[in-house]
Motif scaffolding. Structure first.
Motif, PDB file in Angstrom:
ATOM      1  N   GLU B  32       0.832  -1.201   0.000  1.00 19.04           N
ATOM      2  CA  GLU B  32       0.000   0.000   0.000  1.00 19.04           C
ATOM      3  C   GLU B  32       0.871   1.258   0.000  1.00 19.04           C
ATOM      4  OE1 GLU B  32      -3.744   0.148   2.122  1.00 19.04           O
ATOM      5  OE2 GLU B  32      -2.923   1.789   3.317  1.00 19.04           O
ATOM      6  N   GLY B  33       0.552   2.197  -0.885  1.00 23.01           N
ATOM      7  CA  GLY B  33       1.262   3.468  -0.926  1.00 23.01           C
ATOM      8  C   GLY B  33       2.611   3.421  -1.617  1.00 23.01           C
ATOM      9  N   ARG B  84     -11.067  -1.407  -8.032  1.00 20.68           N
ATOM     10  CA  ARG B  84     -10.198  -0.602  -7.154  1.00 20.68           C
ATOM     11  C   ARG B  84      -8.854  -0.307  -7.805  1.00 20.68           C
ATOM     12  NH1 ARG B  84     -10.501  -4.225  -1.926  1.00 20.68           N
ATOM     13  NH2 ARG B  84      -8.920  -2.775  -1.150  1.00 20.68           N
ATOM     14  N   GLU B 164      -7.348   2.568  -5.779  1.00 22.17           N
ATOM     15  CA  GLU B 164      -6.350   2.487  -4.710  1.00 22.17           C
ATOM     16  C   GLU B 164      -4.991   2.111  -5.293  1.00 22.17           C
ATOM     17  OE1 GLU B 164      -8.027   0.104  -1.363  1.00 22.17           O
ATOM     18  OE2 GLU B 164      -9.853   0.453  -2.518  1.00 22.17           O
ATOM     19  N   ASN B 193      -0.255  10.867  -1.538  1.00 19.83           N
ATOM     20  CA  ASN B 193      -1.354  10.162  -0.903  1.00 19.83           C
ATOM     21  C   ASN B 193      -0.857   8.795  -0.407  1.00 19.83           C
ATOM     22  OD1 ASN B 193      -3.575   8.638  -0.276  1.00 19.83           O
ATOM     23  ND2 ASN B 193      -4.720   9.130  -2.143  1.00 19.83           N
ATOM     24  N   LYS B 195      -2.262   6.319   0.806  1.00 14.72           N
ATOM     25  CA  LYS B 195      -3.139   5.166   0.545  1.00 14.72           C
ATOM     26  C   LYS B 195      -3.026   4.684  -0.901  1.00 14.72           C
ATOM     27  CE  LYS B 195      -5.656   4.684   4.357  1.00 14.72           C
ATOM     28  NZ  LYS B 195      -5.513   3.448   5.120  1.00 14.72           N
ATOM     29  N   SER B 197      -1.301   3.363  -4.139  1.00 15.10           N
ATOM     30  CA  SER B 197      -0.128   2.726  -4.733  1.00 15.10           C
ATOM     31  C   SER B 197      -0.085   3.131  -6.197  1.00 15.10           C
ATOM     32  CB  SER B 197      -0.235   1.200  -4.659  1.00 15.10           C
ATOM     33  OG  SER B 197      -0.622   0.800  -3.367  1.00 15.10           O
TER      34      SER B 197
END
Lengths: 293, 288
Positions: B32-33, B84, B164, B193, B195, B197
């Motif tokens: 994530e991220g 997503r 995401e 951000n 959150k 990726s």
């Protein structure tokens, strides 16, 4: 050296679209001479008129005012249009839009065939053109089997087979990966060495650095002109136009900012390499150097 | 979201004369991220791999997992997982089609079932993220914009679906230096951000160095390396094997070290600043 292309005070506007069309002409009172055998790079931000100028050079577009002469022929003379276009060939940005045949060698033969050249002569020209761009071994392949750089080289061979003395490249490497780009620039430099006149439109300053002369366009006018060294020396002006300097010049500047003395005439990586060589001549390896005092 | 690829194989033209293995036993994870760049020469499988990440292509074997769940199952849940993940193709501006910028960006969220109101809110947000002011440009035709602006509108169309994981396939290809910088600034802003990726496919190694947490290097459909920019570009043997040209600063420093014995112990540098620092340090060391 005599001029192969003379552009005299040309102005060009595209037909207006319905609303808020740009009132400003795309090219404004622009003059430019290109000498026989010269390698000229044309750079400038998007919308500065680079491609429009290129299209005026082989009568794809005709200026409203002023005139363009190719080898002494006025591009506005309709009877001369095919003669002009066989003198000045063009290679465009998208390799997929330029190949017309399903076999490489047929594609290269398309131009001379259209000019009514004798078949035996076509065979000779096609082979020669494909060898010049190092694509002879792929002559029986289909364009879909080629990489982008290879397709661009076939497009270049197509122009070579027309035996144009001047070749215009409109961002020929924009859609290629770095190795494809290097292939095309090598071919362009080779053609220049063999005596072709080259006009290269590009956004890559490393490519422009290889030219004899750089012409910078802005808002349809000539903003700057000179050897790569002269043009790159005016950094502030280039940055204003959002043009990036070649890597070697950026690095040289940063070295100077750190107190390293370097000559002023650095344009390419080779120049910088040579300058560093002369700075370190006779000195030992950095890591092993004994600090003196 | 955490995305994992497990032993992925993909073959184009299976059973046909031109059968080619595009991806061979590829496995990796994107946290994530994280910002991961896919690099490799043309035809190495980068875009094919990208299209597997959101289920656009189905693997011959192997799995694509979002938070441990397979996105290629034939269930509504798997479909929701695929939603997503947002994919921006190469030259996405060719896909603009609506009468106005705002309508074009709203197409995606409406397709996902958002209400008009919600789609509008998301689209205004997405346009702001790409620095296109919805009040100024919202009602204009997307075809009247500059190349760089068009591309940012097309990217906003994907952002409005609030992915995401955002996949950008060569986002700066074919743009002029100014258009390139606009996209780069946009990606830098999106990167903040925690959150979100991001996967970016690029041939511009200077951009890759500036943006990436990790680089995934592909060659002939195989994953050669997943590592930090330093680990990937610092490995001369790997660079030679993959046919990748490292960023200009890295190649210059390497060539300098090879050609000029004074600089033979120069440390690798990935950026122009780092190269200048290293070279200056070596030159001035003697006078200290």
């Amino acid at each position: 050296m005599e001029n192969i292309i003379e552009v005299k005070n040309i102005t060009f506007s595209y037909p207006e679209s319905e609303e808020d069309a740009p009132a400003e002409p795309t090219l404004k009172d622009l003059s430019l001479d290109i000498r026989n055998g010269e390698f000229v790079a044309i750079v400038g931000p998007n919308g500065s008129g680079k491609s429009t100028l290129a299209k005026c050079l082989n009568a794809l577009l005709l200026p409203e005012e002023g005139k363009v002469c190719v080898a002494g022929m006025d591009t506005s003379d309709e009877d001369l249009i095919w003669k002009i276009r066989s003198q000045v060939g063009m290679v465009f940005q998208n390799p997929d839009n330029q190949l017309v045949s399903s076999v490489v060698e047929d594609d290269v033969a398309f131009g001379p065939e259209n000019l009514g050249v004798d078949p035996a002569e076509i065979r000779r020209r096609v082979d020669e053109a494909l060898k010049a761009v190092n694509m002879y071994d792929n002559r029986r392949k289909g364009p879909h089997q080629l990489s982008g750089g290879q397709k661009q080289r076939v497009a270049i061979a197509g122009v070579l087979a027309m035996q144009s003395s001047c070749m215009i490249f409109d961002e020929p490497t924009a859609m290629l990966d770095p190795s494809g780009r290097a292939e095309i620039i090598d071919v362009i430099c080779d053609l220049h060495r063999q005596g072709k006149t080259i006009v290269l439109i590009t956004h890559f300053m490393e490519e422009a650095a290889k030219a004899d002369r750089i012409v910078v366009l802005k808002d349809g006018q000539l903003a700057m002109e000179g050897t790569p060294l002269e043009v790159f020396a005016r950094e502030d002006r280039l940055r204003e136009m959002k043009l990036v300097l070649p890597f070697a010049i950026e690095l040289a500047d940063q070295l100077k900012a750190r107190g390293i003395e370097l000559p002023k005439d650095i344009v390419t990586e080779e120049d910088l390499m040579a300058a560093l060589e002369s700075l370190t001549a006779g000195r030992k390896t950095a890591g092993e150097a004994v600090p003196c005092a | 979201m955490r995305l994992s690829i497990e032993n992925l194989y993909h073959t184009y033209g299976k059973g046909l004369a031109f059968e080619t293995a595009a991806l061979k036993d590829v496995s990796f994870t994107i946290e994530e991220g994280e910002f991961v760049s896919f690099i490799g020469s043309t035809g190495c499988g980068k875009s094919t791999l990208a299209q597997h990440l959101n289920g656009l292509l189905k693997p011959d074997s192997g799995r694509v997992l979002v938070d441990g769940k397979d996105i290629n199952e034939k269930t509504p849940e798997a479909m929701a997982l695929r939603h997503r993940i947002g994919l921006v193709f190469q030259y996405p501006e060719y896909q603009l089609f609506e009468e106005t910028v705002l309508k074009d960006v709203m197409f995606g969220p409406k397709n996902l079932g958002c209400s008009e109101e919600d789609a509008l809110r998301r689209s205004r947000g997405a346009l702001s993220l790409v620095s296109i002011d919805p009040d100024i440009f919202g009602q204009r035709s997307p075809f009247e914009l500059s190349g760089g602006q068009k591309r940012r509108v097309a990217i906003a169309g994907v952002l409005a679906m609030e992915p995401e994981l955002l996949i950008l396939d060569e986002p700066t290809a074919g743009l002029d230096p100014q258009g390139h910088d606009e996209i780069l600034d946009m990606v830098l802003a999106l990167r903040k951000n925690p959150k979100l990726s991001i996967v970016m496919i690029s041939h511009n190694m200077a951009d890759v160095v500036e943006l990436s947490d990790k680089i995934l290097l592909l060659s002939h459909g195989e994953l050669l390396k997943l590592g930090t920019p330093q680990e990937v570009f610092g490995d001369a043997e790997l660079m030679a094997r993959s046919g990748i040209l490292p960023p200009p600063a890295a190649s210059f420093v390497r060539r300098l070290a090879e050609k000029n014995s004074f600089f033979s112990s120069l440390s690798p540098a990935l950026t122009t600043e780092a190269a200048a620092e290293e070279i200056a340090k070596a030159l001035q060391g003697k006078f200290e």
